[in-house]
Write an enzyme that holds these catalytic residues in place. Structure first.
Site, PDB file in Angstrom:
ATOM      1  N   ASN A   1       0.780  -0.988   0.068  1.00 23.16           N
ATOM      2  CA  ASN A   1      -0.221  -0.083   0.197  1.00 23.16           C
ATOM      3  C   ASN A   1       0.849   0.803   0.076  1.00 23.16           C
ATOM      4  OD1 ASN A   1       0.042   2.293   2.544  1.00 23.16           O
ATOM      5  ND2 ASN A   1      -0.502  -0.345   3.364  1.00 23.16           N
TER       6      ASN A   1
ATOM      7  N   GLY B   1      -0.317   6.928   1.587  1.00 28.63           N
ATOM      8  CA  GLY B   1      -0.173   8.418   1.967  1.00 28.63           C
ATOM      9  C   GLY B   1      -0.430   8.813   2.818  1.00 28.63           C
TER      10      GLY B   1
ATOM     11  N   CYS C   1       6.146   5.446   8.313  1.00 25.96           N
ATOM     12  CA  CYS C   1       5.295   4.907   7.316  1.00 25.96           C
ATOM     13  C   CYS C   1       6.707   4.913   5.961  1.00 25.96           C
ATOM     14  CB  CYS C   1       4.700   5.954   7.524  1.00 25.96           C
ATOM     15  SG  CYS C   1       3.313   5.692   6.045  1.00 25.96           S
TER      16      CYS C   1
ATOM     17  N   GLY D   1      -3.791  -5.988  10.478  1.00 29.23           N
ATOM     18  CA  GLY D   1      -4.422  -5.594   9.731  1.00 29.23           C
ATOM     19  C   GLY D   1      -4.669  -6.173   8.476  1.00 29.23           C
ATOM     20  N   THR D   2      -3.930  -6.465   8.000  1.00 30.19           N
ATOM     21  CA  THR D   2      -4.042  -6.928   6.128  1.00 30.19           C
ATOM     22  C   THR D   2      -5.454  -8.286   6.237  1.00 30.19           C
ATOM     23  OG1 THR D   2      -2.142  -6.294   5.599  1.00 30.19           O
ATOM     24  CG2 THR D   2      -3.212  -7.867   3.707  1.00 30.19           C
TER      25      THR D   2
HETATM   26  C1  LIG Z   1      -4.217  -0.105   3.716  1.00 28.46           C
HETATM   27  C2  LIG Z   1      -3.474  -0.083   4.245  1.00 28.46           C
HETATM   28  C3  LIG Z   1      -2.952   1.325   5.587  1.00 28.46           C
HETATM   29  C4  LIG Z   1      -2.444   1.688   6.399  1.00 28.46           C
HETATM   30  N1  LIG Z   1      -2.353   2.817   7.209  1.00 28.46           N
HETATM   31  C5  LIG Z   1      -1.172   3.084   8.034  1.00 28.46           C
HETATM   32  C6  LIG Z   1      -1.835   4.357   9.095  1.00 28.46           C
HETATM   33  O1  LIG Z   1      -2.008   4.909   8.253  1.00 28.46           O
HETATM   34  N2  LIG Z   1      -0.812   4.490   9.867  1.00 28.46           N
HETATM   35  C7  LIG Z   1       0.832   3.599   9.820  1.00 28.46           C
HETATM   36  O2  LIG Z   1       0.951   3.705  11.241  1.00 28.46           O
HETATM   37  N3  LIG Z   1       0.434   2.290   9.846  1.00 28.46           N
HETATM   38  C8  LIG Z   1       0.099   1.808   8.738  1.00 28.46           C
HETATM   39  N4  LIG Z   1       0.025   0.092   8.385  1.00 28.46           N
HETATM   40  C9  LIG Z   1       0.020  -0.434   8.410  1.00 28.46           C
HETATM   41  C10 LIG Z   1      -0.531  -1.487   9.597  1.00 28.46           C
HETATM   42  O3  LIG Z   1      -0.827  -0.770  10.300  1.00 28.46           O
HETATM   43  C11 LIG Z   1       0.672  -3.189  10.125  1.00 28.46           C
HETATM   44  O4  LIG Z   1       1.707  -2.122  10.724  1.00 28.46           O
HETATM   45  C12 LIG Z   1       0.755  -3.204   8.717  1.00 28.46           C
HETATM   46  O5  LIG Z   1       0.217  -3.205   8.146  1.00 28.46           O
HETATM   47  C13 LIG Z   1       1.528  -4.426   9.355  1.00 28.46           C
HETATM   48  O6  LIG Z   1       0.230  -5.479   9.995  1.00 28.46           O
HETATM   49  P1  LIG Z   1      -0.837  -6.595   8.576  1.00 28.46           P
HETATM   50  O7  LIG Z   1       0.560  -7.648   8.310  1.00 28.46           O
HETATM   51  O8  LIG Z   1      -1.443  -7.154   9.912  1.00 28.46           O
HETATM   52  O9  LIG Z   1      -1.106  -5.822   7.777  1.00 28.46           O
HETATM   53  C14 LIG Z   1      -1.140   0.542   7.019  1.00 28.46           C
HETATM   54  C15 LIG Z   1      -1.077  -0.753   6.395  1.00 28.46           C
HETATM   55  C16 LIG Z   1      -1.794  -1.202   5.650  1.00 28.46           C
HETATM   56  C17 LIG Z   1      -2.362  -1.971   4.871  1.00 28.46           C
END
Ligand SMILES: Cc1cc2nc3c(=O)[nH]c(=O)nc-3n(C[C@H](O)[C@H](O)[C@H](O)COP(=O)(O)O)c2cc1C
Length: 334
Positions: free
Chosen positions: A94, A97, A155, A295-296
């Site tokens: 992703n 931004g 990020c 998350g994902t």
């Molecule tokens: C679509 C998407 C948007 C995300 N937006 C943010 C965000 O706004 N701030 C942040 O700290 N992490 C953001 N993340 C990271 C997630 O919070 C997390 O740290 C990361 O995806 C790993 O966890 P997961 O594998 O369960 O998704 C985002 C991840 C995804 C997939």
């Protein structure tokens, strides 16, 4: 009641004497995250569950331990050019931004929605300047339902700020100690980047700066290429890799931070990275995580949040454990 900073489980934050809102009597899943009592370790990973209402038809979020918002910045942000997401094998990229409504609209429009969850809310805060982070964190001190600030210094999808703060231990300590001063009611959770040589170094810097808790991991900087037109698929060219593909690396990083830094400092961890099933979550608990964010996998099946919670309960019963805290950091390595 206020626990002194540095006391076990204390952080100078207000402790609630009352039970967490959705905690049943005798619950074996309750955890204490730096003084914030959670009915269970499960929470949403920032940015993957919007401002909560987007998911209300799919999963009862009130069954979670806490809700973590997407990154909130001082000013509204439109985010990066499209396309912003690409599916990969066992994960996704992703490059959103940090698109968000900005602090003012968040307080006016989104906080009233979040209040209906009756959960502790952790607000993920992002910015390009330390002063911007501080202004958002200061405003959140006045919101009762908000119990913590998760500092997004990791990020990979923004040109300024973002990962720049998160990969340099000197910068990590600096921004953590600056925001530490604004967090009096709220706990300060620092979210770590995996895009470093040794995550224990940035973890130690965050603890040195006064973090009450650490969350890890954010996404890995990555790229996908359209081979027909020979261009990057994402509008931003690069994005952050998340999902099951990153889970074993995330588990290792949680274990490394737990054993090298967090355990001795008494700083709890929120583990995330590819959790989809209870067995994934249990790996993170054994590795040393107190909280767990998903998350994902929510994009595949939002119900995995509650199935994971149930699966942890079943595991505890099967192993004769009275409390989930019995297995936190219980990995045997010798
Ligand atoms: C679509 C998407 C948007 C995300 N937006 C943010 C965000 O706004 N701030 C942040 O700290 N992490 C953001 N993340 C990271 C997630 O919070 C997390 O740290 C990361 O995806 C790993 O966890 P997961 O594998 O369960 O998704 C985002 C991840 C995804 C997939």
């Amino acid at each position: 009641m206020t626990a002194p900073a540095g006391a076990p489980g204390g952080s100078g934050t207000v402790l609630m004497d009352d039970k967490p809102p959705n905690m049943e009597a005798g619950s074996d899943l309750a955890v204490d995250l730096a003084g914030v009592k959670l009915a269970n370790p499960l929470m949403t990973a920032s940015g993957t569950c919007g401002y909560a209402t987007e998911y209300e038809d799919f999963v009862d979020l009130r069954q979670l331990g806490a809700f973590v918002t997407k990154s909130i910045t001082l000013q509204p942000r439109l985010g990066n050019d499209y396309p912003r997401v690409v599916e990969t094998r066992a994960g996704m990229l992703n490059s959103i931004g940090l698109a968000n409504v900005g602090l003012e609209a968040f307080l006016a429009e989104k906080i009233p929605q979040l209040e209906t969850l009756h959960l502790p809310v952790f607000v993920n805060v992002a910015g390009t300047r330390v002063e911007d982070y501080a202004a958002v964190a200061e405003a959140l001190e006045k919101v009762p339902i908000v119990r913590g600030v998760e500092l997004n210094i990791s990020c990979p999808n923004v040109q300024e700020g973002g990962i720049q703060f998160g990969v340099d231990p000197v910068q990590v300590e600096k921004i953590t100690s600056a925001i530490r001063r604004t967090c009096r009611k709220n706990i300060l959770i620092v979210k770590l980047s995996p895009n470093v040589t040794d995550i224990a170094e940035t973890a130690a810097a965050a603890v040195q700066g006064g973090a009450d808790a650490l969350s890890l991991i954010n996404t890995f900087t990555a790229m996908a290429i359209d081979i027909e037109n020979r261009r990057p698929i994402l509008g931003n060219r690069t994005g952050g890799l998340s999902g099951p593909a990153i889970r074993p690396v995330a588990v290792h990083m949680v274990h490394r931070v737990y054993t090298k830094v967090a355990k001795a400092a008494g700083v709890p961890l929120v583990g995330m990275g590819g959790i989809q099933y209870a067995r994934d979550a249990i790996e993170f608990l054994l590795a040393g995580a107190t909280g767990l964010a998903i998350g994902t996998s929510l994009f595949v099946d939002p119900a995995c949040l509650l199935e994971t919670k149930q699966g942890i309960s079943d595991y505890l019963a099967r192993h004769g454990c009275k409390s989930v805290t019995d297995i936190i950091g219980a990995l045997q390595v010798d």
